[in-house]
Design a protein around this motif. Structure first.
Motif, mmCIF file in Angstrom:
data_model
loop_
_atom_site.group_PDB
_atom_site.id
_atom_site.type_symbol
_atom_site.label_atom_id
_atom_site.label_comp_id
_atom_site.label_asym_id
_atom_site.label_seq_id
_atom_site.Cartn_x
_atom_site.Cartn_y
_atom_site.Cartn_z
ATOM 1 N N ARG A 146 0.883 -1.172 0.000
ATOM 2 C CA ARG A 146 0.000 0.000 0.000
ATOM 3 C C ARG A 146 0.917 1.217 0.000
ATOM 4 O O ARG A 146 1.697 1.411 0.927
ATOM 5 N N GLY A 148 1.939 5.436 -0.790
ATOM 6 C CA GLY A 148 1.448 6.809 -0.838
ATOM 7 C C GLY A 148 2.584 7.807 -0.819
ATOM 8 O O GLY A 148 3.665 7.538 -0.297
ATOM 9 N N ALA A 172 -2.327 8.459 -5.262
ATOM 10 C CA ALA A 172 -3.362 7.573 -4.703
ATOM 11 C C ALA A 172 -4.346 7.137 -5.780
ATOM 12 O O ALA A 172 -4.777 5.988 -5.822
ATOM 13 N N ARG A 173 -4.673 8.052 -6.673
ATOM 14 C CA ARG A 173 -5.637 7.706 -7.730
ATOM 15 C C ARG A 173 -4.987 6.860 -8.821
ATOM 16 O O ARG A 173 -5.547 5.861 -9.263
ATOM 17 N N ASP A 176 -3.344 3.063 -7.850
ATOM 18 C CA ASP A 176 -4.196 2.043 -7.223
ATOM 19 C C ASP A 176 -4.491 0.929 -8.222
ATOM 20 O O ASP A 176 -4.910 1.190 -9.352
ATOM 21 N N GLY A 177 -4.217 -0.299 -7.828
ATOM 22 C CA GLY A 177 -4.489 -1.444 -8.705
ATOM 23 C C GLY A 177 -3.315 -1.822 -9.602
ATOM 24 O O GLY A 177 -3.403 -2.789 -10.363
ATOM 25 N N ARG A 184 -1.974 -1.206 -3.849
ATOM 26 C CA ARG A 184 -3.084 -0.340 -3.492
ATOM 27 C C ARG A 184 -2.463 0.944 -2.961
ATOM 28 O O ARG A 184 -1.257 1.002 -2.734
ATOM 29 N N THR A 185 -3.265 1.957 -2.744
ATOM 30 C CA THR A 185 -2.690 3.254 -2.401
ATOM 31 C C THR A 185 -3.418 3.890 -1.221
ATOM 32 O O THR A 185 -4.461 3.399 -0.779
ATOM 33 N N ALA A 186 -2.861 4.976 -0.734
ATOM 34 C CA ALA A 186 -3.510 5.772 0.308
ATOM 35 C C ALA A 186 -3.061 7.220 0.162
ATOM 36 O O ALA A 186 -1.999 7.497 -0.402
ATOM 37 N N VAL A 212 -9.932 6.228 -1.266
ATOM 38 C CA VAL A 212 -8.650 5.694 -0.791
ATOM 39 C C VAL A 212 -8.490 6.028 0.696
ATOM 40 O O VAL A 212 -8.964 7.062 1.161
#
Ligand code: SIB
Ligand code: ZN
Length: 439
Positions: A146, A148, A172-173, A176-177, A184-186, A212
């Motif tokens: 994860r 960021g 984050a956008r 992600d994926g 994944r992101t935050a 997120v």
């Protein structure tokens, strides 16, 4: 069908029991197909061929989760030690980080990835910058993460501060994926004191809209708690709640100086805490109330923090430190027992990060570490779980599997060229220090 069979070992199950079992992995799905006796696994495979990973004399455990780090800080390992958080960041770390290039970050992240794979870590959370380069390393290494971009707005003008927030939201956008869904992101504001209120408010609102989670450093030192209490008349976790940053998918690093009301609020919100015992001891930040957090129902994970405040990325050390420090903090040798730290480093980490893994059971993500118990410092084996917490080291890991792929077999990393990575990182670190000192 594309199967992997982990044969001949003892397996740590989600309920904490250790049983003699084989594990069948569906590599296409990246999941555990079956766990059971050799006959049961034969039946589950229906005669299909499987590549084998030998686990005789070994313990098969869920891949470890390093739930808070700054992975490229491996380049700053041993660069500045023996100072408390604030002067350490301001006098040493931030000036050095100002010279880091994206190539440096890639080199440091590769070094960290090799170190993690070698010590059985399959998933991590990373807050740093040049995150596209970190993501590329995660992809090539075969790990799960994860990620960021860390935002700091103190000392920046309005335009720079806003750009940093935008960068974090864009990362984050966009990421992600990535890596076939392993990334994944935050949204990651650095902390409640190093990011201004309006930026926190705007950023968290955007993160919510994008779906997120939020990750930040919280209640790490009293120097970070006191100004919030003085200025706002409320504790940091109440402030985070007020910012809408206290959700069930969010996870905060440290949580050292949290009072009873904050523990209750974290538990109620479902926000996880990532305990970083080595970093907290080294920077003399304090002792997190781990037993009280767990008793209140807070999900507690483990993190190494960056290699400059640890000074390695070995989650086995973190388990041992968490057990030791948890007992000292509670003044009770029964506080934070072996099974608790193993849970924190596996299922607790996966739950805190909202990533698959952390449990070996049919249908779960095939993220595994195979620990060689045939060593003098692990003899005799009265209780394998005790060994994981108190006697094993990262270097006891033989094989590492993530998402059904073998990342290390018989202590040889397969996804990265470990020697080349080490050489490149050492050269990048030495050039970096030359640039910093030339300034
Ligand atoms: N975009 C920011 C970078 C923030 S990344 C996250 C930051 O956390 C720092 N860091 C590492 N360990 C700790 C810790 O224990 N507490 C607080 N910050 C830390 C790390 O050095 C890095 O600067 C900027 O422009 O400066
Ligand atoms: Zn940190």
């Amino acid at each position: 069908m594309n199967y992997l069979r982990v044969r001949g070992g003892r397996v740590l199950r989600p309920d904490g029991r250790v049983e003699r079992a084989d594990v069948a992995v569906d590599r296409d799905e990246g999941t555990v197909r079956a766990v059971g006796s050799p006959d049961e696994v034969d039946e589950a495979l229906g005669g299909a061929a499987a590549e084998t990973l030998d686990a005789s004399g070994s313990l098969v455990m869920p891949g470890l989760v390093n739930a808070h780090t700054h992975v490229a800080m491996t380049l700053l390992r041993g660069y500045a030690d023996d100072k408390p958080l604030d002067p350490w960041l301001r006098e040493d770390i931030w000036p050095a980080e100002a010279e880091l290039t994206p190539d440096d970050i890639e080199a440091g992240a590769e070094l960290g990835a090799v170190e993690m794979i070698r010590s059985g870590t399959t998933a991590f959370a990373d807050m740093y910058f040049a995150m596209d380069r970190v993501a590329d390393v995660v992809d090539r290494a075969g790990l799960r993460a994860r990620l960021g971009h860390g935002v700091v707005t103190v000392g920046k003008d309005d335009a720079d501060a806003r750009a940093d927030v935008e960068e974090s939201l864009a990362v984050a956008r966009d990421l992600d994926g990535a890596a076939d869904g392993r990334i994944r992101t935050a949204f990651m504001p650095h902390s409640l004191t190093t990011v201004g209120e309006e930026f926190l408010r705007e950023g968290v609102a955007e993160a919510r809209a994008a779906g997120v989670p939020v990750h930040l450093h919280a209640n790490e030192t009293t120097d970070e708690v006191d100004p919030i209490v003085d200025e706002r008349g409320e504790r940091p976790i109440a402030y985070a709640d007020d910012l809408d940053a206290l959700g069930p998918e969010d996870f905060f690093a440290h949580g050292v100086h949290v009072d009873g009301s904050e523990i209750d609020r974290l538990a109620e919100a479902g926000t996880a805490v990532v305990h970083c015992p080595a970093s907290n001891m080294k920077l003399a930040s304090g002792m997190a109330p781990v037993r009280r957090l767990r008793e209140a129902g807070v999900t507690v994970a483990l993190g190494t923090d960056g290699a400059a405040s640890n000074n390695d990325l070995d989650v086995f050390d973190e388990m041992r430190d968490a057990a030791m420090l948890g007992k000292l903090a509670a003044d009770d040798a029964s506080a934070v027992p072996a099974a608790a730290v193993v849970e924190m480093a596996t299922a607790g980490g996966a739950d805190a990060l909202g990533l698959p893994g952390g449990r070996i059971e049919a249908g779960a993500a095939a993220d595994l570490a195979v620990v060689d118990l045939d060593a003098p410092h692990l003899t005799p084996v009265h209780d394998p779980v005790s060994h994981l917490a108190y006697a094993a080291r990262g270097s006891d890991v033989r094989h590492t599997v993530c998402d059904g792929e073998v990342l290390m077999r018989d202590r040889e990393v397969l996804t990265l060229d470990a020697d080349a990575v080490q050489e490149r990182a050492a050269a990048a670190a030495s050039d970096l220090v030359d640039r910093v000192e030339g300034n």
